[in-house]
Design a protein around this motif. Structure first.
Motif, PDB file in Angstrom:
ATOM      1  N   THR A  22      46.841  47.805  42.675  1.00 43.36           N
ATOM      2  CA  THR A  22      45.821  48.850  42.523  1.00 43.36           C
ATOM      3  C   THR A  22      45.099  48.760  41.176  1.00 43.36           C
ATOM      4  OG1 THR A  22      47.356  50.453  41.525  1.00 43.36           O
ATOM      5  CG2 THR A  22      47.210  50.419  43.941  1.00 43.36           C
ATOM      6  N   MET A  23      45.570  47.879  40.287  1.00 43.94           N
ATOM      7  CA  MET A  23      45.099  47.902  38.910  1.00 43.94           C
ATOM      8  C   MET A  23      43.619  47.560  38.761  1.00 43.94           C
ATOM      9  SD  MET A  23      47.387  49.220  37.352  1.00 43.94           S
ATOM     10  CE  MET A  23      46.337  49.235  35.902  1.00 43.94           C
ATOM     11  N   VAL A  24      43.126  46.625  39.563  1.00 47.69           N
ATOM     12  CA  VAL A  24      41.708  46.245  39.442  1.00 47.69           C
ATOM     13  C   VAL A  24      40.814  47.449  39.664  1.00 47.69           C
ATOM     14  CG1 VAL A  24      39.872  44.774  40.311  1.00 47.69           C
ATOM     15  CG2 VAL A  24      42.200  43.911  40.213  1.00 47.69           C
ATOM     16  N   GLY A  25      41.037  48.140  40.779  1.00 47.80           N
ATOM     17  CA  GLY A  25      40.219  49.307  41.094  1.00 47.80           C
ATOM     18  C   GLY A  25      40.372  50.415  40.080  1.00 47.80           C
ATOM     19  N   LEU A  26      41.609  50.658  39.623  1.00 50.70           N
ATOM     20  CA  LEU A  26      41.854  51.752  38.689  1.00 50.70           C
ATOM     21  C   LEU A  26      41.276  51.468  37.299  1.00 50.70           C
ATOM     22  CD1 LEU A  26      45.516  52.675  39.688  1.00 50.70           C
ATOM     23  CD2 LEU A  26      43.445  53.993  40.148  1.00 50.70           C
ATOM     24  N   ALA A  85      38.559  42.156  30.601  1.00 48.43           N
ATOM     25  CA  ALA A  85      37.759  41.380  31.554  1.00 48.43           C
ATOM     26  C   ALA A  85      37.361  42.251  32.739  1.00 48.43           C
ATOM     27  CB  ALA A  85      38.546  40.151  32.030  1.00 48.43           C
ATOM     28  N   ILE A  86      38.311  43.042  33.235  1.00 51.87           N
ATOM     29  CA  ILE A  86      38.029  43.954  34.348  1.00 51.87           C
ATOM     30  C   ILE A  86      37.115  45.089  33.883  1.00 51.87           C
ATOM     31  CG2 ILE A  86      39.021  45.566  36.010  1.00 51.87           C
ATOM     32  CD1 ILE A  86      39.701  42.681  36.634  1.00 51.87           C
ATOM     33  N   GLY A  87      37.422  45.625  32.701  1.00 54.11           N
ATOM     34  CA  GLY A  87      36.668  46.768  32.196  1.00 54.11           C
ATOM     35  C   GLY A  87      35.207  46.460  31.927  1.00 54.11           C
ATOM     36  N   PHE A  88      34.909  45.234  31.481  1.00 55.96           N
ATOM     37  CA  PHE A  88      33.535  44.867  31.159  1.00 55.96           C
ATOM     38  C   PHE A  88      32.810  44.187  32.335  1.00 55.96           C
ATOM     39  CE2 PHE A  88      34.904  45.442  26.754  1.00 55.96           C
ATOM     40  CZ  PHE A  88      33.776  46.032  26.196  1.00 55.96           C
ATOM     41  N   ALA A  89      33.430  44.174  33.508  1.00 53.49           N
ATOM     42  CA  ALA A  89      32.762  43.618  34.689  1.00 53.49           C
ATOM     43  C   ALA A  89      31.511  44.431  35.008  1.00 53.49           C
ATOM     44  CB  ALA A  89      33.712  43.629  35.887  1.00 53.49           C
ATOM     45  N   ASN A  90      30.474  43.745  35.440  1.00 53.64           N
ATOM     46  CA  ASN A  90      29.194  44.418  35.713  1.00 53.64           C
ATOM     47  C   ASN A  90      29.263  45.361  36.905  1.00 53.64           C
ATOM     48  OD1 ASN A  90      27.979  43.068  33.574  1.00 53.64           O
ATOM     49  ND2 ASN A  90      27.287  41.365  34.861  1.00 53.64           N
ATOM     50  N   ASN A  91      30.128  45.051  37.857  1.00 53.81           N
ATOM     51  CA  ASN A  91      30.254  45.878  39.058  1.00 53.81           C
ATOM     52  C   ASN A  91      31.626  45.643  39.697  1.00 53.81           C
ATOM     53  OD1 ASN A  91      29.954  43.405  40.694  1.00 53.81           O
ATOM     54  ND2 ASN A  91      27.805  43.511  40.079  1.00 53.81           N
ATOM     55  N   GLY A  92      31.906  46.376  40.755  1.00 57.17           N
ATOM     56  CA  GLY A  92      33.191  46.276  41.428  1.00 57.17           C
ATOM     57  C   GLY A  92      33.456  44.896  42.010  1.00 57.17           C
ATOM     58  N   ASN A  93      32.419  44.287  42.596  1.00 57.61           N
ATOM     59  CA  ASN A  93      32.583  42.963  43.188  1.00 57.61           C
ATOM     60  C   ASN A  93      33.001  41.952  42.131  1.00 57.61           C
ATOM     61  OD1 ASN A  93      32.226  40.551  44.709  1.00 57.61           O
ATOM     62  ND2 ASN A  93      30.801  41.632  46.031  1.00 57.61           N
ATOM     63  N   ALA A  95      34.510  42.593  39.308  1.00 58.22           N
ATOM     64  CA  ALA A  95      35.860  42.918  38.850  1.00 58.22           C
ATOM     65  C   ALA A  95      36.912  42.277  39.747  1.00 58.22           C
ATOM     66  CB  ALA A  95      36.046  44.432  38.817  1.00 58.22           C
ATOM     67  N   ILE A  96      36.666  42.300  41.051  1.00 59.22           N
ATOM     68  CA  ILE A  96      37.612  41.707  42.000  1.00 59.22           C
ATOM     69  C   ILE A  96      37.619  40.188  41.871  1.00 59.22           C
ATOM     70  CG2 ILE A  96      38.157  41.432  44.451  1.00 59.22           C
ATOM     71  CD1 ILE A  96      36.941  44.221  44.901  1.00 59.22           C
ATOM     72  N   GLU A  97      36.462  39.588  41.666  1.00 60.51           N
ATOM     73  CA  GLU A  97      36.390  38.140  41.448  1.00 60.51           C
ATOM     74  C   GLU A  97      37.166  37.741  40.195  1.00 60.51           C
ATOM     75  OE1 GLU A  97      31.942  37.259  43.365  1.00 60.51           O
ATOM     76  OE2 GLU A  97      32.309  37.009  41.223  1.00 60.51           O
ATOM     77  N   ILE A  98      36.993  38.500  39.131  1.00 61.14           N
ATOM     78  CA  ILE A  98      37.683  38.231  37.877  1.00 61.14           C
ATOM     79  C   ILE A  98      39.188  38.316  38.066  1.00 61.14           C
ATOM     80  CG2 ILE A  98      38.148  39.249  35.593  1.00 61.14           C
ATOM     81  CD1 ILE A  98      35.096  39.896  35.513  1.00 61.14           C
ATOM     82  N   ASN A  99      39.622  39.243  38.892  1.00 58.12           N
ATOM     83  CA  ASN A  99      41.043  39.392  39.165  1.00 58.12           C
ATOM     84  C   ASN A  99      41.612  38.139  39.839  1.00 58.12           C
ATOM     85  OD1 ASN A  99      43.548  40.957  39.433  1.00 58.12           O
ATOM     86  ND2 ASN A  99      43.078  40.972  41.611  1.00 58.12           N
ATOM     87  N   ILE A 100      40.833  37.490  40.685  1.00 54.39           N
ATOM     88  CA  ILE A 100      41.304  36.278  41.357  1.00 54.39           C
ATOM     89  C   ILE A 100      41.472  35.140  40.349  1.00 54.39           C
ATOM     90  CG2 ILE A 100      40.776  34.551  43.125  1.00 54.39           C
ATOM     91  CD1 ILE A 100      41.626  37.353  44.125  1.00 54.39           C
ATOM     92  N   ILE A 101      40.575  35.065  39.367  1.00 54.62           N
ATOM     93  CA  ILE A 101      40.734  34.061  38.304  1.00 54.62           C
ATOM     94  C   ILE A 101      42.071  34.277  37.598  1.00 54.62           C
ATOM     95  CG2 ILE A 101      39.831  33.231  36.095  1.00 54.62           C
ATOM     96  CD1 ILE A 101      37.041  34.046  37.058  1.00 54.62           C
ATOM     97  N   ASN A 102      42.429  35.530  37.386  1.00 53.78           N
ATOM     98  CA  ASN A 102      43.694  35.853  36.735  1.00 53.78           C
ATOM     99  C   ASN A 102      44.878  35.255  37.486  1.00 53.78           C
ATOM    100  OD1 ASN A 102      45.530  37.589  34.981  1.00 53.78           O
ATOM    101  ND2 ASN A 102      45.974  38.452  36.995  1.00 53.78           N
ATOM    102  N   TYR A 103      44.762  35.167  38.815  1.00 51.57           N
ATOM    103  CA  TYR A 103      45.883  34.673  39.622  1.00 51.57           C
ATOM    104  C   TYR A 103      45.990  33.148  39.651  1.00 51.57           C
ATOM    105  CZ  TYR A 103      47.272  39.273  41.042  1.00 51.57           C
ATOM    106  OH  TYR A 103      47.734  40.566  41.016  1.00 51.57           O
ATOM    107  N   LEU A 104      45.340  32.502  38.699  1.00 52.29           N
ATOM    108  CA  LEU A 104      45.637  31.096  38.442  1.00 52.29           C
ATOM    109  C   LEU A 104      46.957  30.960  37.685  1.00 52.29           C
ATOM    110  CD1 LEU A 104      42.177  29.611  37.335  1.00 52.29           C
ATOM    111  CD2 LEU A 104      43.506  28.935  39.343  1.00 52.29           C
TER     112      LEU A 104
END
Length: 305
Positions: A22-26, A85-93, A95-104
């Motif tokens: 839930t962290m990305v959305g929150l 990285a999540i906080g400074f994302a331009n939009n929700g989409n 933020a979710i993309e950035i989260n996938i990079i994290n899962y490297l």
């Protein structure tokens, strides 16, 4: 009775995966309401309080100093990189993309273990790593999938956040690689969270950012996010100590799928078919990397016997 206790502990460990998902959305929601620095500082402050209540005040003198210095630095650096990285994302989409990079980080952790810890592996590591990287590129390419020009354009739109996400994946992989050797069985998560919150507050006051505009909605988001992080770590720690580690490790490799799904729901962001294809590639690649070392370990045990 022992089996039942172990199953309960495994279940509690699995709850941690849901909470972390839930962290990305929150984080992104709190950043929109309170600002990316002040809002995130409040999240980590509330998480620190929860961890202190759960595990008690950390006794610094009991920790190996190398673990405190190097482990603490890497932990704080990762948490700030990921959250910012999540906080400074331009939009929700985004933020979710950035989260996938994290899962490297899962596949990078295994690569680091092979290079620095002399971990044995099979050739499965090669297609695993390729799939992870290809999956991230697929996600960043947008609706066209593997689109180099689209990926470059996407990254240029917010280089800061994407760079932080990439850096965070490497930092967390390094943390996972060295802490087992330095920690001597100690868990400094509570102390490291306190340090993370302190660094964020220092950054907030130095930046001269305006005071967060607190509202009931914002406070609720902060508390929920703090609980998700704090109880997430507490649940995972209990599950790892008393539950089925193999089940928990296997389940953790599917976190990108669950995290993307919950992020999409919390942020009300529709995700394309190509996005899900990329996420599945990342998950499959991580699993192959894990199997490469798992199979080799099993093989070594057979040979040794």
């Amino acid at each position: 009775m022992i089996t039942r206790t172990r199953n309960n502990a495994t279940f509690i460990g699995l709850i941690a995966i849901i909470l972390w998902s839930t962290m990305v959305g929150l984080i992104h929601s709190v950043s929109e309401l309170l600002g990316p620095i002040g809002g995130i500082a409040m999240i980590y402050t509330s998480a620190s309080v929860i961890l202190i209540v759960t595990f008690g005040v950390p006794k610094i003198k009991t920790f190996p100093w190398k673990y405190l210095l190097l482990g603490g630095f890497l932990f704080v650096a990762y948490e700030i990189s990921f959250a910012m990285a999540i906080g400074f994302a331009n939009n929700g989409n985004q933020a979710i993309e950035i989260n996938i990079i994290n899962y490297l980080w899962p596949c990078l952790t295994i690569i680091f273990a092979i290079i620095f810890n002399k971990q044995k592996s099979t050739l499965l590591i090669i297609p695993g790593l390729i799939l992870c990287l290809l999956g991230v590129c697929w996600v960043l390419g947008g609706e066209k999938g593997l689109d180099v020009s689209g990926m470059i354009s996407n990254i240029k739109s917010n280089t800061f956040s994407y760079a932080l996400a990439f850096a965070g994946a490497f930092i967390w992989a390094a943390y996972c690689t060295i802490t087992n050797r330095l920690a001597a069985g100690k868990n400094g998560i509570t102390l490291f969270f306190i340090l993370t919150a302190a660094v964020l507050w220092v950054k907030f006051f130095i930046s001269g950012a305006a005071a967060p505009n607190l509202s009931v909605r914002a406070i609720m988001y902060v508390l929920v996010a703090g609980c998700a992080i704090g109880f997430g770590y507490a649940s995972w720690n209990y599950g790892i100590l008393h539950g089925n580690v193999s089940v928990l490790a296997s389940a953790s490799y599917f976190t990108p799928i669950l995290s993307s799904l919950l992020g999409s729901l919390l942020l009300n962001v529709p995700l394309s078919v190509s996005f899900w294809q990329g996420v599945c590639m990342v998950c499959l690649g991580s699993i192959l990397c894990w199997q490469a070392t798992k199979n080799q370990s099993a093989k070594n045990k057979v040979c040794a016997s």
